[in-house]
Design an enzyme around this catalytic site. Structure first.
Site, PDB file in Angstrom:
ATOM      1  CE  LYS A 190      88.312  16.044  -4.636  1.00  0.00           C
ATOM      2  NZ  LYS A 190      89.780  15.996  -4.607  1.00  0.00           N
ATOM      3  CE  LYS A 201      84.116  15.279  -4.030  1.00  0.00           C
ATOM      4  NZ  LYS A 201      84.425  13.846  -3.820  1.00  0.00           N
ATOM      5  NE  ARG A 254      91.871   5.421  -3.403  1.00  0.00           N
ATOM      6  CZ  ARG A 254      92.719   6.380  -3.039  1.00  0.00           C
ATOM      7  NH1 ARG A 254      93.997   6.101  -2.882  1.00  0.00           N
ATOM      8  NH2 ARG A 254      92.274   7.614  -2.848  1.00  0.00           N
ATOM      9  NE  ARG A 289      89.822   5.517   1.417  1.00  0.00           N
ATOM     10  CZ  ARG A 289      89.981   6.357   0.395  1.00  0.00           C
ATOM     11  NH1 ARG A 289      91.042   7.129   0.330  1.00  0.00           N
ATOM     12  NH2 ARG A 289      89.088   6.396  -0.565  1.00  0.00           N
ATOM     13  NE  ARG A 321      86.742  15.492   7.155  1.00  0.00           N
ATOM     14  CZ  ARG A 321      87.705  16.258   7.665  1.00  0.00           C
ATOM     15  NH1 ARG A 321      88.483  16.948   6.860  1.00  0.00           N
ATOM     16  NH2 ARG A 321      87.898  16.332   8.971  1.00  0.00           N
ATOM     17  CG  ASP A 324      88.586   7.784  -3.484  1.00  0.00           C
ATOM     18  OD1 ASP A 324      89.379   6.838  -3.330  1.00  0.00           O
ATOM     19  OD2 ASP A 324      88.875   8.965  -3.208  1.00  0.00           O
ATOM     20  CD  GLU A 327      88.013  12.507  -4.518  1.00  0.00           C
ATOM     21  OE1 GLU A 327      89.237  12.208  -4.544  1.00  0.00           O
ATOM     22  OE2 GLU A 327      87.521  13.258  -3.671  1.00  0.00           O
ATOM     23  CG  ASN A 344      92.152   9.665  -5.805  1.00  0.00           C
ATOM     24  OD1 ASN A 344      92.245  10.824  -5.411  1.00  0.00           O
ATOM     25  ND2 ASN A 344      91.138   8.882  -5.484  1.00  0.00           N
TER      26      ASN A 344
END
Length: 336
Positions: A147, A182, A232, A247, A255, A295, A303, A305
């Site tokens: 994050k 979050k 993504r 997504r 979400r 993201d 984000e 990841n």
């Protein structure tokens, strides 16, 4: 790998210049094998691709890592992959080996990024010091909060606050009117809340997420473009995969995460997504981050990841581009 000719103007990912002269001996640090879902698991796609090229693959559970007298070792099981989605593997002999005995060790343990995960990163860092090749680099994993890592690149982010004091978070909500809250250690869309200034539950949501001011969280401006998907974008060994997996949230959901019921649709990168990814790619690869999942929502980085990025299978199935093939290409180059 799949042809890139299907996208006009796309620049192809370069092919590796050096192939290994022998089969590689690869170890994957994974969650329990019985819990992995072969129809969508990126780690299984990696292992299947490696086995198809003649490489040897072993599986290690994180709790099997040990250090003694300067050597990091682990119990491992040889893995023979199958095309069957239910019985996707056959476990071979168990062996206890130093991690340096493998040509490469691939860390694919899912979060939560708790103290045991941090401990594993310390042990893997000692393994690297002893000659092991570990991807993603354990220090880089530890140093890149998935994050908070976006704060290094504010030119690509939406308006964001990292804080734990309720007064700061409330002021942010009042200023923007519509935000996402979050935790910093979540995954798969867990504990993500959309909160508006007039939300009657905003106080209890802030209290719950911050543990009444004891835990730091992230707040971001709500991006309506989430309706078109939380994208993504994958970076493999410094190369940008030319497709993203959008997504898309199910009706009535904020979400887009697949784990939260989102629908995955592969599509070519937009100009903005490519700009973000190509800027970050060399920076992150130089740090030893071979597999990275960005993201991106509405052209904003949300984000970075680095623990166990996914979406390999969905992109390959919908576009023909083998992300796992690119991954093994890069692993072969690293071991040459």
């Amino acid at each position: 790998m799949g042809s890139l000719d299907r996208i006009p103007g796309e620049r192809p990912v370069p092919e590796p210049k050096v192939q290994p002269s022998r089969p590689l001996n690869l170890a994957f640090i994974l969650d329990p094998l019985h819990g992995l879902k072969a129809y969508k698991d990126s780690s299984i796609a990696m292992m299947r691709e490696a086995v198809a090229r003649g490489h040897r693959v072993s599986a290690i559970q994180r709790e099997a890592l040990t250090w003694r007298e300067g050597v990091v070792a682990a119990r491992s099981h040889a893995i023979h992959t199958r095309a069957d989605e239910r019985g996707w593997y056959e476990a071979g002999d168990e062996a206890s080996l130093p991690l340096a005995a493998f040509d490469a060790v691939v860390m694919r343990q899912d979060p939560p990024f708790d103290f045991e995960y941090i401990t594993a990163s310390w042990l893997l860092e000692r393994a690297v010091a002893g000659g092991a090749r570990v991807f993603n680099d354990p220090r880089a994993i530890r140093d890149h909060s998935e994050k908070i890592a976006i704060t290094e690149f504010p030119q690509f982010t939406a308006t964001t606050l990292v804080a734990r004091d309720a007064a700061d978070i409330d002021a942010f909500i009042d200023e923007l009117g519509d935000v996402i809250l979050k935790p910093l250690d979540g995954m798969g869309g867990s504990q993500i809340f959309r909160v508006t200034a007039s939300d009657p539950n905003r106080n209890v949501i802030v209290e719950t997420l911050t543990h009444e001011g004891a835990r730091t969280i992230m707040a971001q401006r709500y991006l309506p473009a989430i309706a078109d998907g939380d994208k993504r974008v994958l970076i493999i060994g410094g190369d940008v995969v030319p497709y993203a997996l959008a997504r898309i949230p199910k009706p009535g959901e904020t979400r887009g995460n697949l784990a939260a019921g989102g629908r995955g649709v592969a599509m070519p990168l937009t100009e903005r997504e490519r700009e973000i990814a190509e800027f970050l790619a060399p920076v992150l690869w130089q740090r030893g981050l071979m597999v990275v999942g960005l993201d991106v929502i509405g052209g904003h980085l949300t984000e970075i990841n680095v623990t166990s990025p996914t979406c390999f299978v969905e992109i390959a199935a919908q576009t023909g581009f083998s992300v796992a093939g690119l991954f093994v290409d890069k692993l072969e180059q690293a071991c040459s």
